[in-house]
Write a protein that holds these residues in place. Structure first.
Motif, PDB file in Angstrom:
ATOM      1  N   ILE A   3     -15.377 -13.870   4.778  1.00  0.00           N
ATOM      2  CA  ILE A   3     -14.837 -13.079   3.669  1.00  0.00           C
ATOM      3  C   ILE A   3     -15.976 -12.371   2.952  1.00  0.00           C
ATOM      4  CG2 ILE A   3     -13.569 -13.185   1.491  1.00  0.00           C
ATOM      5  CD1 ILE A   3     -12.296 -15.761   2.573  1.00  0.00           C
ATOM      6  N   ILE A  16     -13.470   2.509  -4.759  1.00  0.00           N
ATOM      7  CA  ILE A  16     -12.051   2.290  -4.474  1.00  0.00           C
ATOM      8  C   ILE A  16     -11.909   1.190  -3.422  1.00  0.00           C
ATOM      9  CG2 ILE A  16      -9.995   3.300  -3.381  1.00  0.00           C
ATOM     10  CD1 ILE A  16     -10.638   5.872  -4.845  1.00  0.00           C
ATOM     11  N   SER A  19     -11.908  -2.448  -4.593  1.00  0.00           N
ATOM     12  CA  SER A  19     -10.695  -3.133  -5.018  1.00  0.00           C
ATOM     13  C   SER A  19      -9.885  -3.577  -3.805  1.00  0.00           C
ATOM     14  CB  SER A  19      -9.865  -2.245  -5.946  1.00  0.00           C
ATOM     15  OG  SER A  19      -9.236  -1.244  -5.200  1.00  0.00           O
ATOM     16  N   LEU A  20      -9.993  -2.814  -2.735  1.00  0.00           N
ATOM     17  CA  LEU A  20      -9.320  -3.233  -1.504  1.00  0.00           C
ATOM     18  C   LEU A  20      -9.926  -4.529  -1.006  1.00  0.00           C
ATOM     19  CD1 LEU A  20      -8.956   0.017   0.593  1.00  0.00           C
ATOM     20  CD2 LEU A  20      -7.373  -1.014  -1.018  1.00  0.00           C
ATOM     21  N   LEU A  22     -11.191  -6.786  -2.671  1.00  0.00           N
ATOM     22  CA  LEU A  22     -10.700  -7.905  -3.455  1.00  0.00           C
ATOM     23  C   LEU A  22      -9.338  -8.356  -2.944  1.00  0.00           C
ATOM     24  CD1 LEU A  22     -11.875  -6.892  -7.001  1.00  0.00           C
ATOM     25  CD2 LEU A  22     -12.454  -9.000  -5.767  1.00  0.00           C
ATOM     26  N   ILE A  23      -8.545  -7.355  -2.575  1.00  0.00           N
ATOM     27  CA  ILE A  23      -7.237  -7.723  -2.037  1.00  0.00           C
ATOM     28  C   ILE A  23      -7.429  -8.515  -0.741  1.00  0.00           C
ATOM     29  CG2 ILE A  23      -5.088  -6.848  -1.052  1.00  0.00           C
ATOM     30  CD1 ILE A  23      -5.390  -4.452  -2.981  1.00  0.00           C
ATOM     31  N   GLY A  25      -9.946 -10.245   0.067  1.00  0.00           N
ATOM     32  CA  GLY A  25     -10.431 -11.572  -0.287  1.00  0.00           C
ATOM     33  C   GLY A  25      -9.332 -12.432  -0.873  1.00  0.00           C
ATOM     34  N   ALA A  26      -8.372 -11.753  -1.500  1.00  0.00           N
ATOM     35  CA  ALA A  26      -7.322 -12.491  -2.171  1.00  0.00           C
ATOM     36  C   ALA A  26      -6.235 -12.968  -1.224  1.00  0.00           C
ATOM     37  CB  ALA A  26      -6.688 -11.616  -3.239  1.00  0.00           C
ATOM     38  N   GLN A  27      -6.308 -12.496   0.001  1.00  0.00           N
ATOM     39  CA  GLN A  27      -5.261 -12.913   0.910  1.00  0.00           C
ATOM     40  C   GLN A  27      -5.273 -14.427   1.065  1.00  0.00           C
ATOM     41  OE1 GLN A  27      -6.305 -10.395   4.092  1.00  0.00           O
ATOM     42  NE2 GLN A  27      -5.402  -8.643   3.072  1.00  0.00           N
ATOM     43  N   THR A  85       1.186  11.432  -1.448  1.00  0.00           N
ATOM     44  CA  THR A  85       2.373  10.782  -1.991  1.00  0.00           C
ATOM     45  C   THR A  85       2.003   9.882  -3.163  1.00  0.00           C
ATOM     46  OG1 THR A  85       2.072   9.119  -0.293  1.00  0.00           O
ATOM     47  CG2 THR A  85       3.753  10.781   0.103  1.00  0.00           C
ATOM     48  N   VAL A  87      -1.403   7.501  -4.241  1.00  0.00           N
ATOM     49  CA  VAL A  87      -2.787   7.081  -4.055  1.00  0.00           C
ATOM     50  C   VAL A  87      -3.291   7.526  -2.681  1.00  0.00           C
ATOM     51  CG1 VAL A  87      -4.305   5.100  -4.050  1.00  0.00           C
ATOM     52  CG2 VAL A  87      -2.224   5.065  -5.405  1.00  0.00           C
ATOM     53  N   THR A  89      -5.957   6.653  -0.067  1.00  0.00           N
ATOM     54  CA  THR A  89      -7.034   5.757   0.344  1.00  0.00           C
ATOM     55  C   THR A  89      -7.176   5.895   1.852  1.00  0.00           C
ATOM     56  OG1 THR A  89      -5.555   3.916   0.793  1.00  0.00           O
ATOM     57  CG2 THR A  89      -6.389   4.090  -1.452  1.00  0.00           C
ATOM     58  N   ARG A  91      -6.449   3.733   3.880  1.00  0.00           N
ATOM     59  CA  ARG A  91      -5.239   3.173   4.466  1.00  0.00           C
ATOM     60  C   ARG A  91      -4.093   4.179   4.489  1.00  0.00           C
ATOM     61  NH1 ARG A  91      -4.022  -2.995   2.592  1.00  0.00           N
ATOM     62  NH2 ARG A  91      -5.789  -3.245   1.225  1.00  0.00           N
ATOM     63  N   THR A  92      -3.902   4.898   3.375  1.00  0.00           N
ATOM     64  CA  THR A  92      -2.783   5.835   3.346  1.00  0.00           C
ATOM     65  C   THR A  92      -3.026   6.962   4.346  1.00  0.00           C
ATOM     66  OG1 THR A  92      -3.777   7.063   1.532  1.00  0.00           O
ATOM     67  CG2 THR A  92      -2.204   5.376   0.930  1.00  0.00           C
ATOM     68  N   ALA A  95      -2.166   5.708   7.711  1.00  0.00           N
ATOM     69  CA  ALA A  95      -0.713   5.618   7.879  1.00  0.00           C
ATOM     70  C   ALA A  95      -0.130   6.983   8.231  1.00  0.00           C
ATOM     71  CB  ALA A  95      -0.060   5.073   6.616  1.00  0.00           C
TER      72      ALA A  95
ATOM     73  N   GLU B  98       0.940  -6.701   0.739  1.00  0.00           N
ATOM     74  CA  GLU B  98      -0.087  -6.134  -0.139  1.00  0.00           C
ATOM     75  C   GLU B  98      -0.497  -4.744   0.337  1.00  0.00           C
ATOM     76  OE1 GLU B  98      -2.094 -10.200  -1.952  1.00  0.00           O
ATOM     77  OE2 GLU B  98      -2.961  -9.306  -0.158  1.00  0.00           O
ATOM     78  N   MET B 103      -0.052   1.186  -0.435  1.00  0.00           N
ATOM     79  CA  MET B 103       0.214   2.519   0.083  1.00  0.00           C
ATOM     80  C   MET B 103       1.333   3.236  -0.649  1.00  0.00           C
ATOM     81  SD  MET B 103      -0.403   2.020   4.123  1.00  0.00           S
ATOM     82  CE  MET B 103       0.967   3.079   4.419  1.00  0.00           C
ATOM     83  N   HIS B 121      -6.579 -13.611  -6.605  1.00  0.00           N
ATOM     84  CA  HIS B 121      -7.746 -14.150  -5.926  1.00  0.00           C
ATOM     85  C   HIS B 121      -8.029 -15.561  -6.446  1.00  0.00           C
ATOM     86  CE1 HIS B 121     -11.251 -14.000  -3.566  1.00  0.00           C
ATOM     87  NE2 HIS B 121     -12.106 -13.952  -4.559  1.00  0.00           N
TER      88      HIS B 121
END
Lengths: 623, 229
Positions: A3, A16, A19-20, A22-23, A25-27, A85, A87, A89, A91-92, A95, B98, B103, B121
């Motif tokens: 991690i 940006i 923060s991802l 962190l997500i 890591g938060a999984q 649409t 945000v 990032t 990822r978007t 997608a 998440e 997205m 977290h």
């Protein structure tokens, strides 16, 4: 440790992305450090497929016994517009590049039909190993599974954005509406006339209570005027307000529940617009009339509801056998379809390692059935080093006296990463004579070919795999359906497009065996409508059998070379009387040896080779 | 016939003839030709969809937490394996949700979001250390089927047979709650149309029904054994 490394790398990228991270890591911790359950075996982590580099169209590739001949990105019409649409990032953006998911494939003549959540793409595949896009038909409403019969194309619609008029706008929420009911919503099976392949026309649309997740085209040899469509609906039941007669509720108090059944559409070929649901047979019923009987007797029912199998995901019919194999939520079932209007469950099995019964394939001779377990629904990473080889796998059954008997499991042997959705999925038989071979899609686990001739020892004999779509995040991708059709393997890549693959000889499969498979011709192919693949009596087939006898080492080298010489001679000088006599003589000695052999497979191959040599078709051995 | 070239060269087709791009009409109606550079339209996403995902993350996290408890409180092999499968399934579904939320979120990840992530977290870290959470505020928002803090405490205090029993009864209730959430989603106007969302919610429904059935069988076996004793 892992991690921290991930976080550190992302930290450098941008704020940006921080923060991802962190997500990430938060999984949930169990996702980061899963453990292989005690006593279970996981896939091989030293396989070349385990650590391929990521990329949508430039991922690392590993293959064995297969080569990619060509691949085609999704048409740009099947990608959403580039407008923001919300945000933006990485990822978007990814997608958007992936667009709508590709799904199942059907074939007719030289045409390939590729389903998609946004419609259907139709390709011309007359040029060997290549595909040319003919038509992009926009008509949303997943999954878009497709099958074809004569001038009709059938399409499964299950998702609630499906509209009768094929509109892409879905159903925006309206303030004046309290109920979710929409009269213009379409969930069920659409019927198109494809007489003009460049302009399919919707001629029928049969609504059903749970929509159509997949469907099965069922023909009846005694009735040339109609075909049937069995609807497998796996999703929610809509309201009575939206479609009259739809009902949900506990089976005890809702005897007319829209669950616990399949729907049968009768399609009059001369008037497809008159297609309608003629019955919704209770495949899970018992003798006492209980509609939800597929579960253990003596219901506990301490609190709330008791669940039992209430739908099928796939039903594979094998008309010649009068049988169908249903992969039905918590059970595998065997169905008598001698009267296609009245399918009847005759046997059922369950399996403690199976999470969700997904699909079924018969062996060509109908003596075996492969069921798949779509553990996690296809979106999950289920081929990691810590995922047991008996979860999310194929289960192989022997089919004898109309009963299924479990024999073994087979799963993709190579460990995959945590950003790769991977589990057993759709595949078809490769008609190598004398062997049971299935090519199969494993989502981002890639394409894998399984030899299950020996049910106790199924093994992988070829594969093709790309690295993950994305190195950090799990996007749904990989092969959805991978099918053999007239000499090539076509693979519907959910995220990337359409792939065409060709077999390459290896120690597990000879060129003669490949040539023999390629000499088998199909005029059309719908995966859930299984038909016997007719093996011709040509010299390619004879040579394939000889190779198999040589591989089994149960025939002397001298005999093998004798067979090869006789076949070569026959090929060279055609079907003269003299050659025919010579081949007959070889066949006779084969029959004699077959009688003596104790190995059932060797016996079968010797006899099969003898039959080819007794009535050979010379001159059309291969393409 | 359309002759407009594809706008993006990276997706241009190598075919000499352009493919036809068409959209059929309602049954019996004619098919319309579309401009060759038309682009896909994503189905609408509603606030209900986002709410469902947020709620389900919370809901799933408890299942992971319950399995974390299980590891040190039972020796029942069948249940341990089954629990691991639930945990892995739900944990990876959390990851998916998440990503889906990020997205589709309307605003850039702001301070609030950041705070929430940090909170999660922290919460997961606590779970990792296998401590039961005493902080009731974590459970203020109970999604359907979730165990109450009291029920979680009872589960944490139980061992062996008692634990197995509470775990199964609790997880069945927990899973049934997920089905209620899916039901609620699809009976809300406009909700559940996004393809990923729809597939996910449908899979949750199908797979949890199967798991409930398996757990009920385990429970019945247990009871039968008890009666024999």
């Amino acid at each position: 440790m892992k991690i921290r490394k991930t976080n550190a790398r992302l930290f450098c990228a941008s704020i940006i992305l921080l923060s991802l991270a962190l997500i990430t890591g938060a999984q949930a911790p169990s996702a980061q450090t899963p453990k292989l359950p005690e006593g279970m075996v996981g896939p091989d982590t030293s396989d070349p497929r385990t650590k391929l580099s990521a990329g949508l169209h430039d991922a690392g590739v590993a293959s064995y016994g297969l080569k990619l001949t060509s691949s085609y990105k999704k048409p740009s019409n099947f990608l959403p517009s580039g407008e923001s649409t919300g945000v933006e990032t990485r990822r978007t953006q990814m997608a958007k590049k992936i667009g709508f998911s590709n799904t199942d494939i059907a074939f007719q003549g030289n045409t390939l039909f590729l389903g998609n959540y946004f419609g259907i793409n139709i390709y011309d595949i007359s040029d060997a190993g290549k595909a040319k896009l003919l038509t992009s038909m926009v008509c949303p409403g997943g999954q878009g599974d497709v099958s074809v019969y004569k001038n009709l194309m059938f399409m499964s619609v299950e998702a609630p954005n499906g509209r009768l008029d094929c509109g892409a706008q879905g159903f925006p929420r309206r303030a004046d509406r309290r109920l979710a009911a929409e009269k213009e919503r379409f969930r069920g099976v659409r019927i198109f006339d494809i007489s003009n392949i460049r302009e399919p026309k919707q001629v029928g649309a049969v609504q059903s209570c749970r929509g159509s997740h997949t469907h099965t085209l069922v023909k009846n040899v005694k009735d040339k005027d109609n075909v049937y469509i069995y609807i497998s609906g796996a999703s929610y039941v809509r309201s009575n307000e939206e479609l009259a007669g739809c009902k949900d509720g506990p089976p005890a108090t809702t005897p007319d529940s829209s669950r616990f059944s399949i729907d049968i559409i009768k399609v009059p070929l001369a008037a497809p617009e008159k297609s309608r649901i003629i019955s919704s047979p209770r495949l899970f019923k018992d003798e006492t009339g209980k509609i939800d009987a597929l579960k253990d007797a003596g219901s506990h029912a301490r609190k709330g509801r008791v669940f039992s199998s209430d739908h099928c995901h796939d039903i594979t019919v094998y008309e010649e056998l009068g049988l169908a194999a249903g992969a039905c939520s918590g059970n595998g079932i065997l169905i008598d379809i001698s009267d296609p209007e009245k399918p009847r469950r005759i046997h059922s099995v369950k399996d403690k390692n199976f999470a969700y019964w997904h699909s079924a394939t018969f062996s060509n001779d109908g003596s075996k059935v492969v069921f798949t377990d779509e553990w996690g629904g296809g979106g999950g990473a289920r081929c990691r080093a810590t995922d047991p080889l008996v979860w999310g796998a194929n289960a192989l059954f022997n089919l004898e006296n109309r009963k299924l008997n479990f024999v073994s499991y087979h799963k993709l042997p190579a460990a995959q990463g945590k950003t790769e959705n991977c589990v057993a999925h759709n595949g078809s038989l490769i008609p190598v004579p004398g062997r049971d071979i299935k090519v199969q899609a494993w989502y981002q686990g890639g394409v894998s070919i399984m030899d299950f001739t020996d049910l106790k020892n199924p093994k992988e004999i070829a594969y093709f795999d790309r690295g993950p779509v994305d190195p950090e995040f799990r996007f749904t991708g990989g092969p959805w359906s991978t099918y053999w059709y007239n000499g090539y393997i076509y693979s519907s890549e959910i995220a990337r497009g359409l792939d065409v693959l060709d077999l390459v000889p290896s120690k597990y499969l000879t060129q003669n065996e490949i040539d023999a498979a390629k000499s088998v011709k199909m005029s059309s192919f719908n995966i859930q409508t299984q038909e016997r693949l007719m093996i011709p009596n040509n010299m390619a087939v004879a040579k394939a059998y000889v190779d198999q006898l040589a591989r089994s080492e149960s025939v002397s080298k001298k005999d093998i070379s004798k067979f090869r010489k006789a076949i070569a001679k026959a090929e060279k000088s055609g079907s003269s009387m003299k050659n025919k006599k010579k081949l007959k003589k070889v066949a006779k000695s084969l029959r004699k040896n077959a009688k003596k052999s104790k190995n059932a497979d060797v016996k079968m191959r010797m006899n099969a080779l003898a039959s080819v040599l007794e009535n050979p078709v010379v001159g059309t051995s291969s393409e | 016939m359309v002759t407009v070239a594809f706008t993006s060269t990276s997706f241009s087709q190598s075919n000499p003839e352009s493919p036809s791009v068409v959209q059929p009409g309602a049954p019996g109606q004619k098919t319309t030709k579309l401009p060759s550079d038309m682009k896909g339209t994503l189905p609408p996403v509603t606030e209900k969809d986002r709410e469902f995902m947020r709620g389900m993350i919370h809901h799933h996290a408890q299942a992971v937490e319950m399995v974390d408890l299980m590891r040190t409180r039972t020796k029942n092999e069948e249940l341990l394996r089954f629990g691991e499968r639930i945990s892995q399934t739900q944990a990876s579904e959390i990851e998916f949700m998440e990503r889906w939320l990020e997205m589709r979120s309307k605003k850039k990840p702001d301070k609030m979001q950041h705070k929430m992530d940090k909170g999660m977290h922290k919460k997961h870290k606590e779970m990792k250390s296998k401590k039961v959470q005493g902080d009731h505020s974590e459970h203020q928002m109970l999604m359907p089927g979730m165990l109450t803090p009291k029920e979680m405490k009872a589960l944490a205090a139980a061992r062996d047979d008692k634990f197995d029993y509470l775990f199964l009864v609790g997880m069945i209730k927990h899973h049934e709650g997920a089905l209620v959430m899916v039901d609620d989603l699809f009976s809300t106007p406009g909700a559940g149309q996004d393809a990923e969302m729809f597939t996910f919610a449908t899979d949750v429904d199908s797979s949890q029904r199967v798991e409930i059935k398996l757990m009920q069988e385990m429970l019945r076996k247990k009871e039968r054994r008890k009666i024999r004793k």
